[in-house]
Design an enzyme around this catalytic site. Structure first.
Site, PDB file in Angstrom:
ATOM      1  N   ASP A   1      -1.735   9.539   3.458  1.00  0.00           N
ATOM      2  CA  ASP A   1      -3.172   9.817   3.477  1.00  0.00           C
ATOM      3  C   ASP A   1      -3.976   8.816   2.653  1.00  0.00           C
ATOM      4  O   ASP A   1      -5.150   8.570   2.927  1.00  0.00           O
ATOM      5  CB  ASP A   1      -3.432  11.246   2.975  1.00  0.00           C
ATOM      6  CG  ASP A   1      -2.906  12.262   3.962  1.00  0.00           C
ATOM      7  OD1 ASP A   1      -3.144  12.081   5.159  1.00  0.00           O
ATOM      8  OD2 ASP A   1      -2.226  13.208   3.539  1.00  0.00           O
TER       9      ASP A   1
ATOM     10  N   HIS B   1       4.526  13.423  -2.841  1.00  0.00           N
ATOM     11  CA  HIS B   1       4.920  13.955  -1.533  1.00  0.00           C
ATOM     12  C   HIS B   1       6.041  14.957  -1.727  1.00  0.00           C
ATOM     13  O   HIS B   1       6.919  14.747  -2.564  1.00  0.00           O
ATOM     14  CB  HIS B   1       5.386  12.818  -0.605  1.00  0.00           C
ATOM     15  CG  HIS B   1       5.355  13.191   0.824  1.00  0.00           C
ATOM     16  ND1 HIS B   1       6.370  13.908   1.413  1.00  0.00           N
ATOM     17  CD2 HIS B   1       4.421  12.985   1.784  1.00  0.00           C
ATOM     18  CE1 HIS B   1       6.056  14.109   2.685  1.00  0.00           C
ATOM     19  NE2 HIS B   1       4.881  13.570   2.936  1.00  0.00           N
TER      20      HIS B   1
HETATM   21  C1  COA Z   1       1.766  16.436  -1.983  1.00  0.00           C
HETATM   22  C2  COA Z   1       1.975  17.413  -3.131  1.00  0.00           C
HETATM   23  C3  COA Z   1       1.236  18.722  -2.800  1.00  0.00           C
HETATM   24  C4  COA Z   1       3.472  17.667  -3.249  1.00  0.00           C
HETATM   25  O1  COA Z   1       3.644  18.722  -4.116  1.00  0.00           O
HETATM   26  P1  COA Z   1       5.083  19.225  -4.616  1.00  0.00           P
HETATM   27  O2  COA Z   1       6.162  18.747  -3.732  1.00  0.00           O
HETATM   28  O3  COA Z   1       4.963  20.689  -4.803  1.00  0.00           O
HETATM   29  O4  COA Z   1       5.273  18.457  -5.965  1.00  0.00           O
HETATM   30  P2  COA Z   1       4.776  18.982  -7.366  1.00  0.00           P
HETATM   31  O5  COA Z   1       3.363  19.450  -7.260  1.00  0.00           O
HETATM   32  O6  COA Z   1       5.788  19.965  -7.862  1.00  0.00           O
HETATM   33  O7  COA Z   1       4.816  17.650  -8.203  1.00  0.00           O
HETATM   34  C5  COA Z   1       5.791  17.330  -9.183  1.00  0.00           C
HETATM   35  C6  COA Z   1       5.077  16.871 -10.438  1.00  0.00           C
HETATM   36  O8  COA Z   1       4.280  15.729 -10.146  1.00  0.00           O
HETATM   37  C7  COA Z   1       2.913  16.007 -10.422  1.00  0.00           C
HETATM   38  N1  COA Z   1       2.129  15.489  -9.312  1.00  0.00           N
HETATM   39  C8  COA Z   1       2.449  15.524  -8.006  1.00  0.00           C
HETATM   40  N2  COA Z   1       1.492  14.931  -7.290  1.00  0.00           N
HETATM   41  C9  COA Z   1       0.558  14.528  -8.168  1.00  0.00           C
HETATM   42  C10 COA Z   1      -0.663  13.854  -8.003  1.00  0.00           C
HETATM   43  N3  COA Z   1      -1.096  13.502  -6.807  1.00  0.00           N
HETATM   44  N4  COA Z   1      -1.392  13.596  -9.110  1.00  0.00           N
HETATM   45  C11 COA Z   1      -0.955  13.956 -10.335  1.00  0.00           C
HETATM   46  N5  COA Z   1       0.196  14.587 -10.522  1.00  0.00           N
HETATM   47  C12 COA Z   1       0.947  14.883  -9.454  1.00  0.00           C
HETATM   48  C13 COA Z   1       2.804  17.522 -10.455  1.00  0.00           C
HETATM   49  O9  COA Z   1       1.720  17.953 -11.233  1.00  0.00           O
HETATM   50  C14 COA Z   1       4.132  17.905 -11.027  1.00  0.00           C
HETATM   51  O10 COA Z   1       4.097  17.692 -12.395  1.00  0.00           O
HETATM   52  P3  COA Z   1       4.860  18.682 -13.412  1.00  0.00           P
HETATM   53  O11 COA Z   1       6.313  18.575 -13.027  1.00  0.00           O
HETATM   54  O12 COA Z   1       4.535  18.129 -14.733  1.00  0.00           O
HETATM   55  O13 COA Z   1       4.298  20.038 -13.159  1.00  0.00           O
HETATM   56  C15 COA Z   1       1.438  16.817  -4.440  1.00  0.00           C
HETATM   57  O14 COA Z   1       2.094  15.610  -4.705  1.00  0.00           O
HETATM   58  C16 COA Z   1      -0.063  16.621  -4.419  1.00  0.00           C
HETATM   59  O15 COA Z   1      -0.807  17.539  -4.725  1.00  0.00           O
HETATM   60  N6  COA Z   1      -0.547  15.399  -4.038  1.00  0.00           N
HETATM   61  C17 COA Z   1      -1.968  15.131  -3.925  1.00  0.00           C
HETATM   62  C18 COA Z   1      -2.507  15.597  -2.597  1.00  0.00           C
HETATM   63  C19 COA Z   1      -2.055  14.706  -1.456  1.00  0.00           C
HETATM   64  O16 COA Z   1      -2.119  13.508  -1.530  1.00  0.00           O
HETATM   65  N7  COA Z   1      -1.617  15.361  -0.371  1.00  0.00           N
HETATM   66  C20 COA Z   1      -1.163  14.660   0.813  1.00  0.00           C
HETATM   67  C21 COA Z   1       0.309  14.751   0.930  1.00  0.00           C
HETATM   68  S1  COA Z   1       0.921  13.740   2.259  1.00  0.00           S
END
Ligand code: COA
Length: 372
Positions: free
Chosen positions: A309, A258
């Site tokens: 979600d 998140h």
């Molecule tokens: C929600 C989300 C977009 C947040 O993204 P963000 O704040 O930009 O966080 P980041 O993408 O920078 O994540 C930090 C790290 O955790 C990893 N990570 C985050 N969510 C992950 C997931 N669901 N699965 C695997 N790895 C994940 C990222 O790859 C990143 O790794 P890195 O530092 O090695 O590059 C992201 O967690 C995600 O894509 N989740 C899955 C989709 C989802 O469930 N969305 C609903 C949100 S309520």
């Protein structure tokens, strides 16, 4: 590349809002804890709270519910439109299109005065669940079920979806998920709605922007994807191998992580308990056990928590709904919060127009086409 910018606007506070507060793992709507609202309130009461900055008196709530019920019915043209969309189109694409169409049949669509926006908000909150139920039925080649104005939004939705009156317990479970989904500060779709509102665009356009944004897999689309993943995994014993493979390929695991909650999403414990109850009741414990096993493994291996979600998708699945409408359910619940934000944006408006750090070519000399 310059790092003097805020990729993804992470942790940037871009406006003031009095609607929703997120503080560490505490989430509140107009000062009321979401967990208290989920256990004691109704979806209609929460919508009233979000729009009016106060809980209603019994009389105010009754009047609000009557105003909503008077708007449940869809224009005939919208029902016909639904009957003509391709059955295989994704429900979120249909919902986006239908909300846009709905504005065509509202003579106040372009009136952004507060009383007109309030009337349109009531219409949208009342009609979106009707549209979602009609879309779901059309996909299964079933006829639209007309609204029953004696029922709450959640109960009426279930009746229109399944064509029969739901039991009180199921209607309450859906209502609980809708309260938890009703509002969430400046998430991507709310930001899109406010950006649209800030140009003085009409309310329907703001909601269309929000629905378009919500549909993506990293936002509302995650609830459908998370349940599809759990069904693919099949049983708790498969979780470890599944994760080995996905994490090796650096794939995202849907329903985890998140932008704001790094120590866990406060909505998850309520939803997890709700899913446990449903799974026990339906004797569908395998999918629930698979979910909790994956949750445990993701925390241990990646320090990532499940988000709203993950368990709301599972709750909808355990309520017997088909995965392709899960994000529409998110949309119909979130419309309460979106409409609060749209009104707030109109009332304290400032055009939202950030800047980009330019990284492209410079000082190019134009060359005539025959010389290239
Ligand atoms: C929600 C989300 C977009 C947040 O993204 P963000 O704040 O930009 O966080 P980041 O993408 O920078 O994540 C930090 C790290 O955790 C990893 N990570 C985050 N969510 C992950 C997931 N669901 N699965 C695997 N790895 C994940 C990222 O790859 C990143 O790794 P890195 O530092 O090695 O590059 C992201 O967690 C995600 O894509 N989740 C899955 C989709 C989802 O469930 N969305 C609903 C949100 S309520």
């Amino acid at each position: 590349m310059s790092t003097d910018h805020h990729a993804g606007l992470e942790d940037i506070e871009v406006l003031e809002s009095a609607i929703c507060e997120i503080r560490q793992d505490l989430l509140s709507f107009r000062g009321y804890k979401v967990t208290d609202l989920a256990s004691a309130s109704t979806f209609e009461e929460v919508a009233y709270l979000l729009w009016n900055d106060a809980l209603p008196s019994a009389k105010e709530l009754e009047e609000f519910q009557q105003a909503l019920k008077a708007e449940y019915a869809l224009p005939r043209e919208i029902v016909e439109h639904i009957n003509h969309v391709p059955r295989e189109a994704h429900p979120m694409a249909v919902l986006r299109t239908l909300i846009s169409s709905l504005g065509l049949y509202d003579s106040e669509a372009l009136d952004n005065s507060p009383p007109a926006v309030r009337r349109k908000s009531v219409r949208l909150l009342a009609k979106i669940p009707q549209i979602v139920a009609a879309i779901a039925r059309h996909r299964q080649a079933k006829a639209n079920v007309e609204a029953n104005p004696d029922l709450s939004i959640a109960a009426n939705f279930l009746r229109c979806l399944y064509g029969r009156l739901p039991d009180n317990e199921t209607a309450r479970l859906l209502e609980t998920t809708m309260i938890l989904y009703a509002e969430h500060e400046l998430n991507a779709s709310t930001f899109a709605a406010r950006t649209t509102a800030a140009t003085q665009a009409d309310t329907y356009s703001c909601i269309v922007s929000a629905i378009s944004t919500l549909q993506g897999n990293l936002h509302g689309g995650a609830n459908q994807r998370a349940v599809e993943m759990l069904l693919t995994i099949g049983k708790p014993q498969n979780v470890s191998d599944y994760l080995d493979e996905k994490l090796r390929k650096k794939e995202i695991i849907m329903g985890f992580g998140h932008r704001v909650y790094k120590q866990g999403d406060p909505r998850v414990p309520v939803l997890r308990a709700l899913c446990k109850g449903l799974a026990d009741k339906n004797k569908e414990t395998t999918v629930f056990e698979t979910a909790t096993e994956l949750e445990k493994e993701m925390l241990a291996r990646k320090k990532l928590h499940a988000n709203v979600d993950y368990y709301s998708g599972l709750a909808f699945y355990l309520m017997g709904m088909s995965a392709d409408i899960f994000t529409c359910l998110f949309a119909m619940a979130r419309s309460a919060g979106l409409l609060a934000h749209i009104s707030e944006q109109y009332a304290q408006n400032k055009l939202i127009r950030p800047r980009a750090v330019y990284t492209g070519k410079k000082n190019q000399k134009y060359v005539a086409i025959d010389k290239r």
